[in-house]
Design an enzyme around this catalytic site. Sequence first.
Site, PDB file in Angstrom:
ATOM      1  N   LYS A 194       1.162  -1.392   0.079  1.00 42.44           N
ATOM      2  CA  LYS A 194       0.273  -0.120  -0.025  1.00 42.44           C
ATOM      3  C   LYS A 194       1.055   1.128  -0.004  1.00 42.44           C
ATOM      4  O   LYS A 194       0.823   2.361  -0.875  1.00 42.44           O
ATOM      5  CB  LYS A 194      -1.246   0.545   1.179  1.00 42.44           C
ATOM      6  N   GLU A 234      -1.532   6.901   7.906  1.00 37.51           N
ATOM      7  CA  GLU A 234      -2.708   8.195   6.618  1.00 37.51           C
ATOM      8  C   GLU A 234      -3.264   8.892   7.696  1.00 37.51           C
ATOM      9  O   GLU A 234      -4.001   8.949   8.242  1.00 37.51           O
ATOM     10  CB  GLU A 234      -3.216   7.552   6.388  1.00 37.51           C
ATOM     11  N   ARG A 287      -7.613  -7.434  -7.247  1.00 42.41           N
ATOM     12  CA  ARG A 287      -9.089  -8.269  -7.613  1.00 42.41           C
ATOM     13  C   ARG A 287     -10.247  -8.358  -7.570  1.00 42.41           C
ATOM     14  O   ARG A 287     -10.739  -6.888  -7.617  1.00 42.41           O
ATOM     15  CB  ARG A 287      -9.045  -8.783  -5.717  1.00 42.41           C
TER      16      ARG A 287
END
Length: 660
Positions: A116, A200, A292
Site C-alpha cells: 500500500k 495516513e 482482485r
Amino acid sequence: MFNKILIANRGEIACRVIRSARTLGYPTVAVFSDADRDAPHVALADEAVAIGGASAAESYLRIDALIEAARKSGADAVHPGYGFLSENAGFAQACADAGLTFIGPPPAAIKAMGDKAGAKRRMLAAGVPCAPGYLGEQQDDATLKAEGVKLGFPLLVKAVAGGGGRGMRLVHDAAGLDDALAGARREAQSAFGDGTLMLERLIEHGRHVEIQVFADAHGHAVHLGERDCSAQRRRQKVIEEAPSPVVSAAMREAMGRDAVAAALAVGYRGAGTVEFIVDADLKHYFLEMNTRLQVEHPVTEAITGFDLVEWQLRVAAGQPLPVRQDQVTFNGHAIEARLYAEDPYAGFAPQTGRVRYWRPERALAGGVRIDDGIAEGGEVTPHYDPMVAKLIVHGRDRDDAIRRLRAALAATPLLGLRTNARFLADLVDHAAFRTGAMHTGLIDQWQADGEPLLQAPQADDATWALAAAALAMREGAGWRADSVAAFDLPLQCGQQQRSPRLRIERDGAVQVILDGAEHVVQVLAFDNQAATLRYQQDGVIRQRVALHVDGALHLAQQAAVHVFSEVSPLPQQDLRRDPTRALSPVAGKVTQVAVAPGDVVAEGAPLLCVEAMKMEMWLHAEAAGTVTQVHVRAGEQVAQDALLVELAPAAATPENPEET
C-alpha cells in the site's frame, strides 16, 4: 487456455464463481476445510478436495495444499475469489510455477499494488492526489509515533499488506498510538503474514468511492463506473451502491481516468478496484488498489449488464475485453447489503450457531439477486468472515432500489442466530442514507452517540399476543387442563418478560390480555416444517415466518426476528452479569491474556482478547478485584460462554470508617 478451474476460496464467492464458470462450460473444483466439509460451495462444484484444518491458516491460506489440490483434481486454472490469498503475489507466482493459469493479475502487478505504501508512491509520481501520510521503511514504534504526531490527528494506522479493514486502527490522539500500533501490527501479521504499517491522515467525514477497472493482455483497459461504499462500521463496508449519489459525470470521468492510468502503470490484467476517499469538497484522493474482484462487484454488474467473473475467465484465457470505454453505459441504480452474522445492537459482536431457517428464494422477484454461501441446517463457525450472504437489488432509480432492498430483507429472515438484517433495512431508510449524506465514520459516531438506529427493535403488543397464542395452541402442549378457563403464560423475549393472560374459546380463538388491552388471535395453520404461521388477529388474516425449535418460538417481523420462550418457574442465575466470572462473548481464539492469578485489577481493566470472524474483542473487569484463576492461554480456541477468568471482588469499604 485452460479446461478446469479450481476455486481457492469458500462461501458465497466460491458459489458465485462456480455459476459463471458453468455457463462458459468449465468444470469446477472446490476446496474445503474441516469446518466446511458440508458447505454449499462443496456440493455445488463438480469436484472437491479437502485441504486441512478448520482455521484459515490450516487450510485456505496454505499455498502448498491448494497447488496439490489442483494437481490431484487435474485443474489447470485457479480462481482466487477475494480475501485469503487473492492478493498474494507469492500464490500467483506459485500457480505460474506449477503451470496453472492464475485468474487474476500478474504477480508483479499484485506486488506493486499490494504494497500500500509503494502503491501510494507510484500514484504520487503519476500525479494522482493522495492523502498525507508516512510511507517510510522505519517501522520502530518511536519513529511511527513521531511521524504520527507530525501528521496530526485523527490518524489511520494501516497495514501495508492489508485490506478489508484488517490491520487498521483509527487514532484520535497521541495517547492512543501505542495500542493502535500494537493492535494493527498483530492483526496484520495474523491475517497477512506481514506486520509492516503505514500512517495516513484521516480525511474526516470522507466518502469511500471506488472505481471498477478491467484490463486485458492486449494493452486495453476500461473503467466500469464507481461504487459508493461509505456506509461502514469499524472500516468494514455494510452497504454499497452504484452509481454514487454524489458523483457527477465530470467527476466520474476524472476518477475513471486516474484509475485506468493506475492499472496501466503496473501492467495490470483482469478485474481490479481503485479506491478513493472523497472529501467534503468532492475532491478525491487515492487510497489503494485492490488487485482482485470485490465483494461489491454485483452492483456494477447490475447497472452495466456485464458478468465480471465471465470477463475474468475470458481475459485469463487471452481474449480481449468485449467493449471499448465509449461502449460502457449505465442503467438505473443498484444497492448491495451485506448480511452479517452479528448483533448490531451489541457492538456488532459476531455470532455463531446453526442456521435453522434460510430460504432466500422467497425474495427472488424482479430486480433482486442473492449471493449466499450458507444453507439451512448448516453451521456458522468463528473461523471465517461473518458475512453470510449479499442481497443485491436493481431499480429504475435510487428510491426504487431502496424500496426493493427493504422488501427483500423482510422476505428473507435467517432464523437460528442473530444477523444485521433489521439494521440494514433501517439504515437504508435513514435520513442520512436517503439524502446521500453517509460518510465512513458515521455509523461509528452513531454508536458512540447512542443513535436510536442502533437500539434493538422490540416486539410490539400484537407480536407478543401472537406468540402467546401460538405457544398455547402448539401441538402436544399438555400442560393446560381443559378445566382451566383462563391462565397466565409468562414469556421472555430478549431482556423483556411479560405475563399475558389467556383464555381459549370454543372455536379455537385465543383471547390475550396484555397490560389491560385485549387481542383476539386465531391460529389457522402452523406448519413448523415450512416455518409458516397463518393466523387471524383482530379481524385480519396474516402470515408470518415462524419456527418452534429448542423450546423457543422464532417470529419474523419486518426484517427482525423475535425469539419467545416460556419463563421457567425456577430462579435462573445470570452468569453473564457476575463480575467475578469473565465469559467468552463468542466462540473464537484467545489472542492475548493480560492478567495472571494474583493480579489486582481495577474496574475496566483489560483481562484478555478473543478474536472471531475478523474482529478482536477485549474483555474488561466489570468490577475491581483480584484475579484468582485464568483458564486459557493465548492461541486457544474457546466456545461461546466459556469461563475464561475468575476474580475475587475487592473488599468492600464501609461508609463509616468506625464500622467493623
